[in-house]
Design a protein around this motif. Structure first.
Motif, PDB file in Angstrom:
ATOM      1  N   VAL A 110      -6.330   9.503   2.950  1.00  0.00           N
ATOM      2  CA  VAL A 110      -6.009   8.115   3.278  1.00  0.00           C
ATOM      3  C   VAL A 110      -6.716   7.732   4.574  1.00  0.00           C
ATOM      4  O   VAL A 110      -6.509   8.366   5.607  1.00  0.00           O
ATOM      5  N   LYS A 111      -7.544   6.688   4.502  1.00  0.00           N
ATOM      6  CA  LYS A 111      -8.222   6.196   5.705  1.00  0.00           C
ATOM      7  C   LYS A 111      -7.324   5.160   6.382  1.00  0.00           C
ATOM      8  O   LYS A 111      -6.846   4.238   5.724  1.00  0.00           O
ATOM      9  N   ARG A 112      -7.098   5.327   7.667  1.00  0.00           N
ATOM     10  CA  ARG A 112      -6.222   4.415   8.419  1.00  0.00           C
ATOM     11  C   ARG A 112      -6.863   4.045   9.750  1.00  0.00           C
ATOM     12  O   ARG A 112      -7.570   4.870  10.339  1.00  0.00           O
ATOM     13  N   PRO A 113      -6.572   2.845  10.280  1.00  0.00           N
ATOM     14  CA  PRO A 113      -6.954   2.583  11.671  1.00  0.00           C
ATOM     15  C   PRO A 113      -6.185   3.556  12.569  1.00  0.00           C
ATOM     16  O   PRO A 113      -5.074   3.979  12.199  1.00  0.00           O
ATOM     17  N   ASP A 114      -6.740   3.899  13.741  1.00  0.00           N
ATOM     18  CA  ASP A 114      -6.093   4.947  14.551  1.00  0.00           C
ATOM     19  C   ASP A 114      -4.669   4.584  14.987  1.00  0.00           C
ATOM     20  O   ASP A 114      -3.842   5.454  15.194  1.00  0.00           O
ATOM     21  N   TYR A 115      -4.365   3.272  15.069  1.00  0.00           N
ATOM     22  CA  TYR A 115      -3.040   2.861  15.535  1.00  0.00           C
ATOM     23  C   TYR A 115      -2.014   2.725  14.407  1.00  0.00           C
ATOM     24  O   TYR A 115      -0.857   2.406  14.646  1.00  0.00           O
ATOM     25  N   ALA A 116      -2.443   2.930  13.171  1.00  0.00           N
ATOM     26  CA  ALA A 116      -1.541   2.669  12.036  1.00  0.00           C
ATOM     27  C   ALA A 116      -0.555   3.821  11.831  1.00  0.00           C
ATOM     28  O   ALA A 116      -0.867   4.982  12.104  1.00  0.00           O
ATOM     29  N   ALA A 120       0.802  -1.233   0.000  1.00  0.00           N
ATOM     30  CA  ALA A 120       0.000   0.000   0.000  1.00  0.00           C
ATOM     31  C   ALA A 120       0.835   1.283   0.000  1.00  0.00           C
ATOM     32  O   ALA A 120       0.397   2.307  -0.547  1.00  0.00           O
ATOM     33  N   ASP A 121       2.045   1.234   0.576  1.00  0.00           N
ATOM     34  CA  ASP A 121       2.862   2.453   0.614  1.00  0.00           C
ATOM     35  C   ASP A 121       3.099   3.032  -0.777  1.00  0.00           C
ATOM     36  O   ASP A 121       3.240   4.232  -0.943  1.00  0.00           O
ATOM     37  N   GLY A 122       3.120   2.128  -1.770  1.00  0.00           N
ATOM     38  CA  GLY A 122       3.372   2.565  -3.145  1.00  0.00           C
ATOM     39  C   GLY A 122       2.228   3.365  -3.756  1.00  0.00           C
ATOM     40  O   GLY A 122       2.356   3.904  -4.861  1.00  0.00           O
ATOM     41  N   LEU A 123       1.101   3.441  -3.050  1.00  0.00           N
ATOM     42  CA  LEU A 123      -0.066   4.128  -3.622  1.00  0.00           C
ATOM     43  C   LEU A 123       0.007   5.646  -3.473  1.00  0.00           C
ATOM     44  O   LEU A 123      -0.607   6.385  -4.255  1.00  0.00           O
ATOM     45  N   LEU A 124       0.739   6.089  -2.460  1.00  0.00           N
ATOM     46  CA  LEU A 124       0.675   7.529  -2.160  1.00  0.00           C
ATOM     47  C   LEU A 124       1.229   8.390  -3.304  1.00  0.00           C
ATOM     48  O   LEU A 124       0.613   9.392  -3.681  1.00  0.00           O
ATOM     49  N   ALA A 125       2.356   7.983  -3.875  1.00  0.00           N
ATOM     50  CA  ALA A 125       2.984   8.808  -4.921  1.00  0.00           C
ATOM     51  C   ALA A 125       2.087   8.949  -6.161  1.00  0.00           C
ATOM     52  O   ALA A 125       1.798  10.078  -6.591  1.00  0.00           O
TER      53      ALA A 125
END
Ligand SMILES: C[S@@+](CC[C@H](N)C(=O)[O-])C[C@H]1O[C@@H](n2cnc3c(N)ncnc32)[C@H](O)[C@@H]1O
Length: 253
Positions: free
Chosen positions: A219-225, A202-207
């Motif tokens: 970007v939706k993330r769980p609060d601990y991510a 997933a990290d590759g999606l940001l660029a």
């Protein structure tokens, strides 16, 4: 790539769907596709008590949220920049079962959903088919929601071309690896999570998302991510269990 599924080969619609989505019939496949009440439904065969999963924009939880949810006051709406007079065009780069995309579309956004998993894409297409035909929501669904099958790591710009609009916002909600001790995941989601697995790339999606969006990436993330790709967002909108990380490029107009 072919994906193995079990289905009733005497059922022509299932045979057509399998062909269209490159699904290959396998006797001992982990998942089964069925048509139940005109709805394509996925079952995990070793857990027959779990309800199947399907995409239903017309009734059920998402329809309820459309009618009684928080409208433009919801965190997701604020995160994508929906406000009086501003209704951004969105590419949802990780469509899943299309729930977030549907919330945004029901609030007026034109949303192109990108999904790479062929079974998930088949479920989404089936959900869209029924929604497009619906007397109440069909007209605006046809205008606002569409599906692109492919990976957002490579094909985000192609997905945007299908939309034909300039893309204001790219929305991302990749599957986050679950913590060992996390509370039992909602049963229905267990079927879905077993199917797609953790999106470890997933990290590759940001660029590519940041390149395509003219206004912002959400970007939706769980609060601990941790932050996606280790990049600190411009703003964070927190909800009970999740947060929306907003990477701003330009102001919403
Ligand atoms: C957590 S789910 C998204 C749930 C969705 N937001 C919803 O409301 O239903 C993540 C989905 O993104 C898809 N996905 C992950 N990486 C992708 C990529 N690079 N391109 C397209 N789809 C991707 C997965 O197959 C999975 O279906």
């Amino acid at each position: 790539m072919q994906f193995p599924v079990f289905f009733n080969q005497q059922y022509p619609s299932l045979v057509d769907i399998a062909q269209r989505w490159n699904l290959v019939w396998q006797q001992d496949a982990e998942f089964e596709l069925r048509f139940e009440q005109n709805t394509l439904t996925l079952h995990k065969r070793d857990e027959p008590k779990l309800a199947g999963i399907s995409v239903d924009f017309v009734s059920g939880a998402v329809a309820h949220r459309r009618k009684f949810g928080g409208g433009r006051g919801q965190a997701i709406a604020k995160a994508v920049g929906l406000k009086q007079g501003v209704t951004p065009t969105v590419v949802d780069g990780t469509a899943g079962l299309g729930r977030d995309a549907f919330v945004l579309a029901s609030l007026g956004c034109k949303v192109t959903m990108v999904e790479r998993h062929s079974v998930v894409a088949a479920l989404l297409e089936d959900g869209l088919r029924r929604a497009y035909d619906d007397a109440e929501i069909g007209a605006w669904m046809r205008e606002r929601m569409q599906l692109f099958h492919g990976s957002s790591l490579e094909a985000l710009a192609d997905a945007a071309k299908v939309s034909g609009d300039e893309i204001d916002v790219v929305y991302l909600d990749p599957m986050y690896p679950h913590r060992e001790k996390s509370a039992a995941v909602k049963k229905e989601m267990r079927v879905f999570q077993t199917l797609v697995g953790a999106d470890l790339d997933a990290d590759g999606l940001l660029a590519p998302a940041y390149e395509l969006a003219t206004k912002r990436v959400v970007v939706k993330r769980p609060d601990y991510a941790e932050d996606l790709a280790g990049k600190k967002p411009s703003t964070v909108i927190a909800t009970k269990k999740n947060r929306f990380d907003v990477y701003v490029k330009a102001a919403m107009k």
